[in-house]
Scaffold this active site. Structure first.
Site, PDB file in Angstrom:
ATOM      1  N   ASP A   1      34.245 -65.672  38.826  1.00  0.00           N
ATOM      2  CA  ASP A   1      34.584 -66.882  38.081  1.00  0.00           C
ATOM      3  C   ASP A   1      33.499 -67.236  37.066  1.00  0.00           C
ATOM      4  O   ASP A   1      32.530 -66.492  36.889  1.00  0.00           O
ATOM      5  CB  ASP A   1      34.839 -68.046  39.063  1.00  0.00           C
ATOM      6  CG  ASP A   1      33.625 -68.328  39.941  1.00  0.00           C
ATOM      7  OD1 ASP A   1      32.504 -67.886  39.588  1.00  0.00           O
ATOM      8  OD2 ASP A   1      33.784 -68.982  40.996  1.00  0.00           O
TER       9      ASP A   1
ATOM     10  N   PRO B   1      21.121 -50.106  31.188  1.00  0.00           N
ATOM     11  CA  PRO B   1      19.928 -50.938  31.005  1.00  0.00           C
ATOM     12  C   PRO B   1      19.347 -51.433  32.323  1.00  0.00           C
ATOM     13  O   PRO B   1      20.061 -51.618  33.304  1.00  0.00           O
ATOM     14  CB  PRO B   1      20.440 -52.097  30.156  1.00  0.00           C
ATOM     15  CG  PRO B   1      21.907 -52.112  30.309  1.00  0.00           C
ATOM     16  CD  PRO B   1      22.349 -50.729  30.680  1.00  0.00           C
TER      17      PRO B   1
ATOM     18  N   VAL C   1      28.230 -43.499  30.869  1.00  0.00           N
ATOM     19  CA  VAL C   1      27.630 -42.155  30.784  1.00  0.00           C
ATOM     20  C   VAL C   1      28.773 -41.153  30.589  1.00  0.00           C
ATOM     21  O   VAL C   1      29.577 -40.958  31.499  1.00  0.00           O
ATOM     22  CB  VAL C   1      26.806 -41.829  32.059  1.00  0.00           C
ATOM     23  CG1 VAL C   1      26.110 -40.476  31.911  1.00  0.00           C
ATOM     24  CG2 VAL C   1      25.790 -42.924  32.346  1.00  0.00           C
TER      25      VAL C   1
ATOM     26  N   SER D   1      32.478 -39.067  36.222  1.00  0.00           N
ATOM     27  CA  SER D   1      31.282 -38.222  36.413  1.00  0.00           C
ATOM     28  C   SER D   1      30.329 -38.837  37.444  1.00  0.00           C
ATOM     29  O   SER D   1      29.578 -38.122  38.108  1.00  0.00           O
ATOM     30  CB  SER D   1      30.562 -37.981  35.087  1.00  0.00           C
ATOM     31  OG  SER D   1      30.343 -39.205  34.418  1.00  0.00           O
TER      32      SER D   1
ATOM     33  N   HIS E   1      29.093 -48.149  35.610  1.00  0.00           N
ATOM     34  CA  HIS E   1      28.116 -47.047  35.600  1.00  0.00           C
ATOM     35  C   HIS E   1      28.774 -45.721  35.214  1.00  0.00           C
ATOM     36  O   HIS E   1      28.116 -44.838  34.690  1.00  0.00           O
ATOM     37  CB  HIS E   1      27.427 -46.953  36.963  1.00  0.00           C
ATOM     38  CG  HIS E   1      26.362 -47.998  37.138  1.00  0.00           C
ATOM     39  ND1 HIS E   1      25.125 -47.744  37.697  1.00  0.00           N
ATOM     40  CD2 HIS E   1      26.337 -49.315  36.805  1.00  0.00           C
ATOM     41  CE1 HIS E   1      24.404 -48.855  37.702  1.00  0.00           C
ATOM     42  NE2 HIS E   1      25.119 -49.831  37.182  1.00  0.00           N
ATOM     43  N   ASP E   2      30.064 -45.591  35.490  1.00  0.00           N
ATOM     44  CA  ASP E   2      30.757 -44.363  35.072  1.00  0.00           C
ATOM     45  C   ASP E   2      30.975 -44.374  33.560  1.00  0.00           C
ATOM     46  O   ASP E   2      30.619 -43.420  32.865  1.00  0.00           O
ATOM     47  CB  ASP E   2      32.108 -44.246  35.805  1.00  0.00           C
ATOM     48  CG  ASP E   2      32.811 -42.945  35.459  1.00  0.00           C
ATOM     49  OD1 ASP E   2      32.097 -41.921  35.342  1.00  0.00           O
ATOM     50  OD2 ASP E   2      34.034 -42.933  35.289  1.00  0.00           O
TER      51      ASP E   2
ATOM     52  N   HIS F   1      28.424 -60.286  37.371  1.00  0.00           N
ATOM     53  CA  HIS F   1      27.355 -60.682  38.300  1.00  0.00           C
ATOM     54  C   HIS F   1      27.663 -62.020  38.972  1.00  0.00           C
ATOM     55  O   HIS F   1      26.788 -62.635  39.575  1.00  0.00           O
ATOM     56  CB  HIS F   1      26.009 -60.721  37.572  1.00  0.00           C
ATOM     57  CG  HIS F   1      25.479 -59.347  37.276  1.00  0.00           C
ATOM     58  ND1 HIS F   1      24.286 -59.110  36.641  1.00  0.00           N
ATOM     59  CD2 HIS F   1      25.996 -58.119  37.553  1.00  0.00           C
ATOM     60  CE1 HIS F   1      24.094 -57.800  36.532  1.00  0.00           C
ATOM     61  NE2 HIS F   1      25.122 -57.174  37.062  1.00  0.00           N
TER      62      HIS F   1
ATOM     63  N   ASP G   1      34.953 -40.999  32.931  1.00  0.00           N
ATOM     64  CA  ASP G   1      35.445 -39.663  33.284  1.00  0.00           C
ATOM     65  C   ASP G   1      35.140 -39.305  34.737  1.00  0.00           C
ATOM     66  O   ASP G   1      35.165 -38.117  35.105  1.00  0.00           O
ATOM     67  CB  ASP G   1      34.843 -38.599  32.357  1.00  0.00           C
ATOM     68  CG  ASP G   1      33.340 -38.431  32.575  1.00  0.00           C
ATOM     69  OD1 ASP G   1      32.717 -39.295  33.247  1.00  0.00           O
ATOM     70  OD2 ASP G   1      32.781 -37.444  32.079  1.00  0.00           O
TER      71      ASP G   1
ATOM     72  N   GLY H   1      31.440 -41.622  28.948  1.00  0.00           N
ATOM     73  CA  GLY H   1      32.746 -42.292  28.993  1.00  0.00           C
ATOM     74  C   GLY H   1      33.304 -42.358  30.406  1.00  0.00           C
ATOM     75  O   GLY H   1      32.697 -41.832  31.356  1.00  0.00           O
TER      76      GLY H   1
END
Ligand code: HEM
Length: 331
Positions: free
Chosen positions: A258, A175, A84, A90, A80-81, A205, A88, A86
């Site tokens: 795995d 997404p 958005v 944020s 998730h970082d 996942h 960084d 790159g």
């Protein structure tokens, strides 16, 4: 006549100029990401903070030992970082209206792991090691732990911390679990990641949990979801009678990073629509099959994680080195 002709020439020249400008802008953006990546090196803190790696490792290890579930949280935090602005850090900013407050980020967890590592590193090397690098290292350690030591990769360092973190900037970058496969592919491609990278990274996942709210669409649809195994659907209905609560993303080996995630997809036992759709789509189905063996998935996942970690826009003197990962230095 002469002047009309030169007017047309002028306007074609103008539109050619505009297209050139667009091309130059796109090339500049691409070049700056490539240049930023080129500045990342594994021994970046060799002279400024030689103990950085060791300090982060021991802090992350003890944080994960006290709460194992944080490992999958850290892995998701990194994704998730990086998607958005790159990688960084944020997403770590804890302030009203920051990325963290965006609806796509409300379920994120594992922030305490990064805080613990930052605290230890700050004591030894104040203002030297970025939160973005700490998150990248903590993710690599989480992956190692989740895979029982079977998935390891090098983390080049030198990322700087971003000066911008806005919930509005998250829109359209991460997404949704009900996205079409075309939207999923586009979100990865916008970050320089291929469809194959997307299939491989979705293997994350194989660990962690998802809120029941994310699968109600599959359980309560008027027409039963043909890509959802009926026995598995019955189990999920029991585990998720309402949107409250959560369920393992991988029904078979929920704590092991795995290849079983892909075997689940082949058996119509993927949890999210965005997981199962990888088995439906004609382009991704062979990639699911290929990764259903650990000897393929393990190295692929390591490579794709390194690639995701290279979505970097800030290096050298850009951005800052935050003193606390939760706030900008000039808060
Ligand atoms: C392909 C597009 C993706 C979609 C639509 C998606 C969506 C989701 C959703 C809806 C959840 C449950 C969140 C919650 O309950 O709060 C989740 C969990 C998770 N995702 Fe993704 N994800 C995607 C890709 C990725 C990638 C690329 C990674 C990392 C490489 C990742 C790592 C994780 C992990 C580890 C969890 C479990 C988190 C935990 O246990 O705290 N996901 N994802």
């Amino acid at each position: 006549m002469g002047s009309a002709c030169s007017g047309r020439d002028a306007s074609s020249l103008l539109s050619l100029g505009f297209m050139l400008l667009l091309l130059v802008t796109a090339l500049t953006a691409l070049t700056s990401t490539v240049e930023a990546q080129a500045q990342l090196v594994p021994d970046f803190y060799k002279s400024s903070c030689p103990m950085a790696d060791t300090l982060v490792s021991s802090a992350v290890d003890s944080a994960l030992n006290s709460r194992a579930a944080a490992a999958s949280g850290v892995l998701r935090l990194f994704f998730h970082d990086c998607f958005v602005h790159g990688c960084d850090a944020s997403v770590l900013i804890d302030a009203p209206g920051s990325e963290r407050s965006a609806s796509a980020n409300l379920g994120l967890q594992g922030f305490e792991v990064i805080d613990a590592a930052k605290e230890v590193v700050e004591k030894q090397c104040p203002g030297v090691v970025s939160c973005a690098d700490i998150l990248a290292l903590a993710t690599q350690l989480s992956v190692k732990k989740l895979s029982g030591g079977r998935i390891t990769y090098t983390v080049p360092l030198g990322r700087r911390d971003g000066l911008v973190s806005s919930a509005a900037d998250v829109t359209g970058k991460l997404p949704s679990p009900v996205a079409s496969v075309a939207t999923l592919k586009a979100a990865f491609s916008a970050n320089g990641l291929s469809t194959e990278d997307m299939v491989v990274l979705s293997g994350a996942h194989s660990v962690g949990t998802a809120g029941c709210g994310f699968i109600q669409n599959r359980l309560t649809a008027a027409t039963p979801d043909a890509t959802l195994d009926t026995t598995y659907a019955a189990v999920l209905k029991k585990q998720c009678p309402t949107a409250a609560g959560s369920v393992n993303l991988d029904l078979a080996t929920p704590n092991q990073l795995d290849e079983v995630y892909y075997k689940n997809l082949q058996a119509n036992k993927g949890l999210l629509s965005s997981d199962q759709i990888l088995q439906t789509d004609i382009e991704t189905r062979p990639m699911v099959a290929a990764n259903a063996a650990f000897q393929t998935f393990g190295p692929n996942f390591a490579r794709a994680m390194e690639k995701m970690g290279n979505i970097v826009q800030l290096t050298a003197t850009q951005g800052e080195i935050r003193l606390s990962c939760r706030s900008f230095n000039q808060a």
